[in-house]
Design a protein around this motif. Structure first.
Motif, PDB file in Angstrom:
ATOM      1  N   GLY A  56       0.789  -1.224   0.000  1.00  0.00           N
ATOM      2  CA  GLY A  56       0.000   0.000   0.000  1.00  0.00           C
ATOM      3  C   GLY A  56       0.819   1.271   0.000  1.00  0.00           C
ATOM      4  N   ASP A  57       2.135   1.180   0.139  1.00  0.00           N
ATOM      5  CA  ASP A  57       2.984   2.368   0.129  1.00  0.00           C
ATOM      6  C   ASP A  57       2.975   3.051  -1.229  1.00  0.00           C
ATOM      7  OD1 ASP A  57       3.902   2.428   2.724  1.00  0.00           O
ATOM      8  OD2 ASP A  57       5.785   1.420   2.306  1.00  0.00           O
ATOM      9  N   THR A  58       3.382   4.306  -1.233  1.00  0.00           N
ATOM     10  CA  THR A  58       3.615   5.050  -2.461  1.00  0.00           C
ATOM     11  C   THR A  58       5.114   5.236  -2.601  1.00  0.00           C
ATOM     12  OG1 THR A  58       1.515   6.213  -2.291  1.00  0.00           O
ATOM     13  CG2 THR A  58       3.195   7.225  -3.668  1.00  0.00           C
ATOM     14  N   VAL A  59       5.646   4.933  -3.785  1.00  0.00           N
ATOM     15  CA  VAL A  59       7.077   5.051  -4.027  1.00  0.00           C
ATOM     16  C   VAL A  59       7.322   5.914  -5.252  1.00  0.00           C
ATOM     17  CG1 VAL A  59       7.665   2.839  -2.938  1.00  0.00           C
ATOM     18  CG2 VAL A  59       7.122   2.901  -5.371  1.00  0.00           C
ATOM     19  N   THR A  60       8.556   6.392  -5.381  1.00  0.00           N
ATOM     20  CA  THR A  60       8.979   7.205  -6.511  1.00  0.00           C
ATOM     21  C   THR A  60      10.129   6.501  -7.214  1.00  0.00           C
ATOM     22  OG1 THR A  60       8.401   9.201  -5.286  1.00  0.00           O
ATOM     23  CG2 THR A  60       9.814   9.485  -7.198  1.00  0.00           C
ATOM     24  N   VAL A  61      10.090   6.439  -8.532  1.00  0.00           N
ATOM     25  CA  VAL A  61      11.146   5.804  -9.318  1.00  0.00           C
ATOM     26  C   VAL A  61      12.366   6.717  -9.328  1.00  0.00           C
ATOM     27  CG1 VAL A  61      11.743   4.928 -11.615  1.00  0.00           C
ATOM     28  CG2 VAL A  61       9.438   4.614 -10.724  1.00  0.00           C
ATOM     29  N   ILE A  62      13.577   6.156  -9.106  1.00  0.00           N
ATOM     30  CA  ILE A  62      14.792   6.968  -9.005  1.00  0.00           C
ATOM     31  C   ILE A  62      15.679   6.886 -10.251  1.00  0.00           C
ATOM     32  CG2 ILE A  62      14.850   6.842  -6.497  1.00  0.00           C
ATOM     33  CD1 ILE A  62      17.156   4.779  -6.837  1.00  0.00           C
ATOM     34  N   LYS A  63      15.255   6.103 -11.248  1.00  0.00           N
ATOM     35  CA  LYS A  63      16.064   5.913 -12.449  1.00  0.00           C
ATOM     36  C   LYS A  63      15.130   5.656 -13.622  1.00  0.00           C
ATOM     37  CE  LYS A  63      19.360   2.587 -14.263  1.00  0.00           C
ATOM     38  NZ  LYS A  63      20.122   1.380 -14.037  1.00  0.00           N
ATOM     39  N   ASP A  64      15.483   6.140 -14.813  1.00  0.00           N
ATOM     40  CA  ASP A  64      14.703   5.802 -16.005  1.00  0.00           C
ATOM     41  C   ASP A  64      14.749   4.294 -16.211  1.00  0.00           C
ATOM     42  OD1 ASP A  64      13.990   8.379 -16.586  1.00  0.00           O
ATOM     43  OD2 ASP A  64      15.444   8.661 -18.200  1.00  0.00           O
ATOM     44  N   LEU A  65      13.568   3.683 -16.356  1.00  0.00           N
ATOM     45  CA  LEU A  65      13.487   2.233 -16.524  1.00  0.00           C
ATOM     46  C   LEU A  65      12.823   1.899 -17.844  1.00  0.00           C
ATOM     47  CD1 LEU A  65      12.182   1.350 -12.936  1.00  0.00           C
ATOM     48  CD2 LEU A  65      14.533   1.215 -13.760  1.00  0.00           C
ATOM     49  N   LYS A  66      13.506   1.140 -18.683  1.00  0.00           N
ATOM     50  CA  LYS A  66      12.931   0.697 -19.946  1.00  0.00           C
ATOM     51  C   LYS A  66      11.956  -0.426 -19.654  1.00  0.00           C
ATOM     52  CE  LYS A  66      17.028   1.761 -22.649  1.00  0.00           C
ATOM     53  NZ  LYS A  66      18.102   1.205 -23.480  1.00  0.00           N
ATOM     54  N   VAL A  67      10.818  -0.420 -20.350  1.00  0.00           N
ATOM     55  CA  VAL A  67       9.826  -1.483 -20.208  1.00  0.00           C
ATOM     56  C   VAL A  67      10.172  -2.556 -21.226  1.00  0.00           C
ATOM     57  CG1 VAL A  67       7.385  -2.059 -20.317  1.00  0.00           C
ATOM     58  CG2 VAL A  67       8.089   0.158 -19.425  1.00  0.00           C
ATOM     59  N   LYS A  68      10.450  -3.751 -20.719  1.00  0.00           N
ATOM     60  CA  LYS A  68      10.882  -4.857 -21.578  1.00  0.00           C
ATOM     61  C   LYS A  68       9.797  -5.199 -22.605  1.00  0.00           C
ATOM     62  CE  LYS A  68      13.212  -9.255 -21.110  1.00  0.00           C
ATOM     63  NZ  LYS A  68      13.716 -10.237 -20.162  1.00  0.00           N
ATOM     64  N   GLY A  69      10.203  -5.346 -23.860  1.00  0.00           N
ATOM     65  CA  GLY A  69       9.273  -5.702 -24.930  1.00  0.00           C
ATOM     66  C   GLY A  69       8.469  -4.536 -25.444  1.00  0.00           C
ATOM     67  N   SER A  70       8.873  -3.323 -25.104  1.00  0.00           N
ATOM     68  CA  SER A  70       8.126  -2.137 -25.505  1.00  0.00           C
ATOM     69  C   SER A  70       9.091  -0.976 -25.676  1.00  0.00           C
ATOM     70  CB  SER A  70       7.095  -1.816 -24.419  1.00  0.00           C
ATOM     71  OG  SER A  70       6.527  -0.562 -24.619  1.00  0.00           O
ATOM     72  N   SER A  71       8.631   0.084 -26.302  1.00  0.00           N
ATOM     73  CA  SER A  71       9.470   1.275 -26.439  1.00  0.00           C
ATOM     74  C   SER A  71       9.188   2.280 -25.321  1.00  0.00           C
ATOM     75  CB  SER A  71       9.229   1.929 -27.803  1.00  0.00           C
ATOM     76  OG  SER A  71       7.873   2.340 -27.901  1.00  0.00           O
ATOM     77  N   LEU A  72       8.324   1.910 -24.372  1.00  0.00           N
ATOM     78  CA  LEU A  72       7.973   2.794 -23.265  1.00  0.00           C
ATOM     79  C   LEU A  72       9.094   2.878 -22.234  1.00  0.00           C
ATOM     80  CD1 LEU A  72       4.309   1.604 -22.669  1.00  0.00           C
ATOM     81  CD2 LEU A  72       5.043   3.676 -23.835  1.00  0.00           C
ATOM     82  N   VAL A  73       9.144   4.013 -21.529  1.00  0.00           N
ATOM     83  CA  VAL A  73      10.129   4.223 -20.469  1.00  0.00           C
ATOM     84  C   VAL A  73       9.409   4.793 -19.251  1.00  0.00           C
ATOM     85  CG1 VAL A  73      12.202   5.511 -19.798  1.00  0.00           C
ATOM     86  CG2 VAL A  73      11.983   4.659 -22.125  1.00  0.00           C
ATOM     87  N   VAL A  74       9.702   4.243 -18.069  1.00  0.00           N
ATOM     88  CA  VAL A  74       9.205   4.816 -16.821  1.00  0.00           C
ATOM     89  C   VAL A  74      10.237   5.852 -16.402  1.00  0.00           C
ATOM     90  CG1 VAL A  74       8.552   4.349 -14.436  1.00  0.00           C
ATOM     91  CG2 VAL A  74       8.117   2.623 -16.188  1.00  0.00           C
ATOM     92  N   LYS A  75       9.829   7.116 -16.364  1.00  0.00           N
ATOM     93  CA  LYS A  75      10.753   8.229 -16.126  1.00  0.00           C
ATOM     94  C   LYS A  75      11.090   8.397 -14.647  1.00  0.00           C
ATOM     95  CE  LYS A  75      10.991   9.979 -20.317  1.00  0.00           C
ATOM     96  NZ  LYS A  75      12.232  10.117 -21.022  1.00  0.00           N
TER      97      LYS A  75
END
Length: 115
Positions: A56-75
């Motif tokens: 249930g926590d809320t977290v923040t991504v600390i690094k750009d993460l590529k989504v495997k099998g897609s051209s999307l990126v989690v910023k």
């Protein structure tokens, strides 16, 4: 005979029982048997800063993460709400979540920080 857990401080295998306490003869660390039984080190998931995460926590991504099998990126800085922890993960992805614009995915706790 049940095996006693190693010392959480120095990892010594020579721990012994004294009443309701477990004691390490090498570093003199004492802890409760109840804590040792319920607080297994493998079941604790921490973020990149060492904060303990819970469902249930809320977290923040600390690094750009590529989504495997897609051209999307989690910023960097993407907030992920209402995470679910996966304790028995074979691939190291110990967080299940939904990210707006991407959908359901798994994250590694080393790439997030508690918000």
């Amino acid at each position: 005979m049940s095996t006693l857990p190693n010392c959480p401080k120095c990892q010594s295998e020579y721990t012994y029982e004294d009443g309701d306490m477990l004691i390490c003869p090498e570093c003199s660390h004492e802890w409760s048997k109840n804590i040792a039984a319920s607080d297994d080190a493998a079941s604790i998931i921490k973020d990149s800063n060492g904060n303990v995460l819970i469902d249930g926590d809320t977290v923040t991504v600390i690094k750009d993460l590529k989504v495997k099998g897609s051209s999307l990126v989690v910023k960097v800085g993407t907030k992920v709400k209402n995470i679910r922890l996966v304790l028995e993960s074979n691939d190291g992805h110990d967080i299940d979540c939904k990210i707006d614009g991407i959908g359901a995915m798994k994250l590694k706790s080393e790439f997030v920080k508690k918000a």
